[in-house]
Design a protein around this motif. Structure first.
Motif, PDB file in Angstrom:
ATOM      1  N   ILE A  96       0.846  -1.200   0.000  1.00 57.34           N
ATOM      2  CA  ILE A  96       0.000   0.000   0.000  1.00 57.34           C
ATOM      3  C   ILE A  96       0.881   1.249   0.000  1.00 57.34           C
ATOM      4  O   ILE A  96       0.673   2.179  -0.788  1.00 57.34           O
ATOM      5  CB  ILE A  96      -0.947   0.017   1.225  1.00 57.34           C
ATOM      6  CG1 ILE A  96      -1.862  -1.208   1.239  1.00 57.34           C
ATOM      7  CG2 ILE A  96      -1.733   1.330   1.297  1.00 57.34           C
ATOM      8  CD1 ILE A  96      -2.771  -1.376   0.062  1.00 57.34           C
ATOM      9  N   VAL A  97       1.894   1.264   0.866  1.00 62.70           N
ATOM     10  CA  VAL A  97       2.800   2.410   0.947  1.00 62.70           C
ATOM     11  C   VAL A  97       3.503   2.629  -0.392  1.00 62.70           C
ATOM     12  O   VAL A  97       3.607   3.763  -0.872  1.00 62.70           O
ATOM     13  CB  VAL A  97       3.824   2.233   2.095  1.00 62.70           C
ATOM     14  CG1 VAL A  97       4.925   3.288   2.027  1.00 62.70           C
ATOM     15  CG2 VAL A  97       3.113   2.310   3.445  1.00 62.70           C
ATOM     16  N   THR A  98       3.958   1.559  -1.012  1.00 64.98           N
ATOM     17  CA  THR A  98       4.630   1.671  -2.315  1.00 64.98           C
ATOM     18  C   THR A  98       3.686   2.279  -3.354  1.00 64.98           C
ATOM     19  O   THR A  98       4.083   3.173  -4.116  1.00 64.98           O
ATOM     20  CB  THR A  98       5.139   0.294  -2.784  1.00 64.98           C
ATOM     21  OG1 THR A  98       6.097  -0.179  -1.824  1.00 64.98           O
ATOM     22  CG2 THR A  98       5.790   0.374  -4.151  1.00 64.98           C
ATOM     23  N   GLN A  99       2.437   1.807  -3.381  1.00 66.12           N
ATOM     24  CA  GLN A  99       1.464   2.361  -4.333  1.00 66.12           C
ATOM     25  C   GLN A  99       1.230   3.851  -4.082  1.00 66.12           C
ATOM     26  O   GLN A  99       1.142   4.644  -5.022  1.00 66.12           O
ATOM     27  CB  GLN A  99       0.127   1.621  -4.223  1.00 66.12           C
ATOM     28  CG  GLN A  99       0.163   0.200  -4.756  1.00 66.12           C
ATOM     29  CD  GLN A  99      -1.186  -0.474  -4.585  1.00 66.12           C
ATOM     30  OE1 GLN A  99      -2.190   0.012  -5.089  1.00 66.12           O
ATOM     31  NE2 GLN A  99      -1.218  -1.586  -3.857  1.00 66.12           N
ATOM     32  N   LEU A 100       1.136   4.228  -2.815  1.00 67.00           N
ATOM     33  CA  LEU A 100       0.912   5.636  -2.474  1.00 67.00           C
ATOM     34  C   LEU A 100       2.117   6.492  -2.851  1.00 67.00           C
ATOM     35  O   LEU A 100       1.965   7.581  -3.412  1.00 67.00           O
ATOM     36  CB  LEU A 100       0.587   5.786  -0.989  1.00 67.00           C
ATOM     37  CG  LEU A 100      -0.718   5.139  -0.519  1.00 67.00           C
ATOM     38  CD1 LEU A 100      -0.833   5.213   0.993  1.00 67.00           C
ATOM     39  CD2 LEU A 100      -1.926   5.771  -1.195  1.00 67.00           C
ATOM     40  N   GLN A 101       3.319   5.986  -2.561  1.00 71.62           N
ATOM     41  CA  GLN A 101       4.536   6.718  -2.920  1.00 71.62           C
ATOM     42  C   GLN A 101       4.647   6.883  -4.425  1.00 71.62           C
ATOM     43  O   GLN A 101       5.019   7.954  -4.915  1.00 71.62           O
ATOM     44  CB  GLN A 101       5.776   5.986  -2.392  1.00 71.62           C
ATOM     45  CG  GLN A 101       5.969   6.129  -0.912  1.00 71.62           C
ATOM     46  CD  GLN A 101       7.135   5.304  -0.408  1.00 71.62           C
ATOM     47  OE1 GLN A 101       7.350   4.162  -0.823  1.00 71.62           O
ATOM     48  NE2 GLN A 101       7.894   5.884   0.505  1.00 71.62           N
ATOM     49  N   ASP A 102       4.318   5.824  -5.162  1.00 72.98           N
ATOM     50  CA  ASP A 102       4.376   5.890  -6.630  1.00 72.98           C
ATOM     51  C   ASP A 102       3.437   6.958  -7.183  1.00 72.98           C
ATOM     52  O   ASP A 102       3.661   7.476  -8.272  1.00 72.98           O
ATOM     53  CB  ASP A 102       4.027   4.528  -7.247  1.00 72.98           C
ATOM     54  CG  ASP A 102       5.115   3.485  -7.038  1.00 72.98           C
ATOM     55  OD1 ASP A 102       6.234   3.858  -6.612  1.00 72.98           O
ATOM     56  OD2 ASP A 102       4.834   2.295  -7.295  1.00 72.98           O
ATOM     57  N   ARG A 103       2.415   7.281  -6.436  1.00 68.79           N
ATOM     58  CA  ARG A 103       1.457   8.309  -6.855  1.00 68.79           C
ATOM     59  C   ARG A 103       1.843   9.696  -6.333  1.00 68.79           C
ATOM     60  O   ARG A 103       1.122  10.655  -6.570  1.00 68.79           O
ATOM     61  CB  ARG A 103       0.072   7.931  -6.391  1.00 68.79           C
ATOM     62  CG  ARG A 103      -0.420   6.690  -7.139  1.00 68.79           C
ATOM     63  CD  ARG A 103      -1.748   6.219  -6.693  1.00 68.79           C
ATOM     64  NE  ARG A 103      -2.762   7.258  -6.756  1.00 68.79           N
ATOM     65  CZ  ARG A 103      -3.979   7.107  -6.262  1.00 68.79           C
ATOM     66  NH1 ARG A 103      -4.318   5.972  -5.682  1.00 68.79           N
ATOM     67  NH2 ARG A 103      -4.853   8.079  -6.333  1.00 68.79           N
ATOM     68  N   GLY A 104       2.963   9.771  -5.615  1.00 71.39           N
ATOM     69  CA  GLY A 104       3.457  11.068  -5.162  1.00 71.39           C
ATOM     70  C   GLY A 104       2.984  11.512  -3.796  1.00 71.39           C
ATOM     71  O   GLY A 104       3.279  12.636  -3.372  1.00 71.39           O
ATOM     72  N   PHE A 105       2.269  10.671  -3.074  1.00 70.67           N
ATOM     73  CA  PHE A 105       1.833  11.045  -1.731  1.00 70.67           C
ATOM     74  C   PHE A 105       3.029  11.048  -0.779  1.00 70.67           C
ATOM     75  O   PHE A 105       3.925  10.207  -0.882  1.00 70.67           O
ATOM     76  CB  PHE A 105       0.743  10.098  -1.222  1.00 70.67           C
ATOM     77  CG  PHE A 105      -0.554  10.210  -1.963  1.00 70.67           C
ATOM     78  CD1 PHE A 105      -1.292  11.387  -1.919  1.00 70.67           C
ATOM     79  CD2 PHE A 105      -1.041   9.148  -2.707  1.00 70.67           C
ATOM     80  CE1 PHE A 105      -2.500  11.500  -2.611  1.00 70.67           C
ATOM     81  CE2 PHE A 105      -2.240   9.245  -3.403  1.00 70.67           C
ATOM     82  CZ  PHE A 105      -2.972  10.426  -3.350  1.00 70.67           C
ATOM     83  N   LYS A 106       3.014  11.984   0.158  1.00 67.17           N
ATOM     84  CA  LYS A 106       4.131  12.145   1.097  1.00 67.17           C
ATOM     85  C   LYS A 106       3.770  11.822   2.546  1.00 67.17           C
ATOM     86  O   LYS A 106       4.625  11.442   3.328  1.00 67.17           O
ATOM     87  CB  LYS A 106       4.653  13.599   1.054  1.00 67.17           C
ATOM     88  CG  LYS A 106       5.082  14.059  -0.316  1.00 67.17           C
ATOM     89  CD  LYS A 106       6.446  13.569  -0.660  1.00 67.17           C
ATOM     90  CE  LYS A 106       6.926  14.188  -1.962  1.00 67.17           C
ATOM     91  NZ  LYS A 106       7.264  13.206  -2.961  1.00 67.17           N
TER      92      LYS A 106
END
Length: 175
Positions: A96-106
């Motif tokens: 989940i964290v990887t998917q969020l990071q890939d979308r630019g979330f910080k």
């Protein structure tokens, strides 16, 4: 990516009653305790399906200030009327964290007992803000469940608020 939790609990450590209600949290309702300020510093909200269903049934979907809302569930969700306001993801916390990071979330806010517990157990929760309301309910859904090992915390600060609320902030993953 920073992962944070912000929750209200009874003094005896429960997020909700066994039937998923949290009427006891109304003891502190109306007392500003930093949630609005906290919400401004996150850019995505991640919650479990059960928490989503409770929030939706109460009509509190707009509580999150229009932030992207991710609902974690491995089963299909029915939220046609909420399209564009939320989306579904599934997987382990690191995925989940990887998917969020890939979308630019910080900075993600994780909400819901099981979701908080899962991120904590995975070593991915960076900090937690716990606001205790001055009430004992005796039983319910605990904030913390069984752990495989001790989780050391670093106290950041504690504040008390009008009406008896006591809020403590901890950093997790402390060596």
């Amino acid at each position: 990516m920073r992962i944070s939790a912000f929750c209200g609990i009874s003094v005896d450590g429960y997020l909700a009653r066994s039937d998923d209600t949290f009427d006891f949290l109304k003891v502190g309702e109306g007392v500003p305790h930093g949630f609005s300020k906290f919400l401004k510093c996150v850019d995505v909200v991640v919650m479990g399906r059960r928490t989503f269903e409770v929030v939706r049934s109460l009509g509190h979907i707009n509580l999150y200030g229009g932030k992207p809302l991710i609902v974690l569930s491995s089963s299909p969700l029915r939220f046609e009327s909420l399209r564009g306001k939320l989306e579904q993801m599934s997987g382990q916390p690191q995925e989940i964290v990887t998917q969020l990071q890939d979308r630019g979330f910080k900075h993600a806010y994780v909400d819901g007992g099981i979701t908080i517990q899962t991120f904590l157990k995975s070593g991915l929760l960076d900090d937690i803000t716990i606001t205790r309301v001055p009430v004992l309910i005796g039983q319910g859904i605990p904030l913390f469940g069984p752990l495989l090992h001790d989780v050391r915390l670093q106290h950041v600060r504690t504040r008390s608020y009008k009406g008896g609320l006591v809020q403590t902030v901890y950093k997790t993953n402390v060596e």
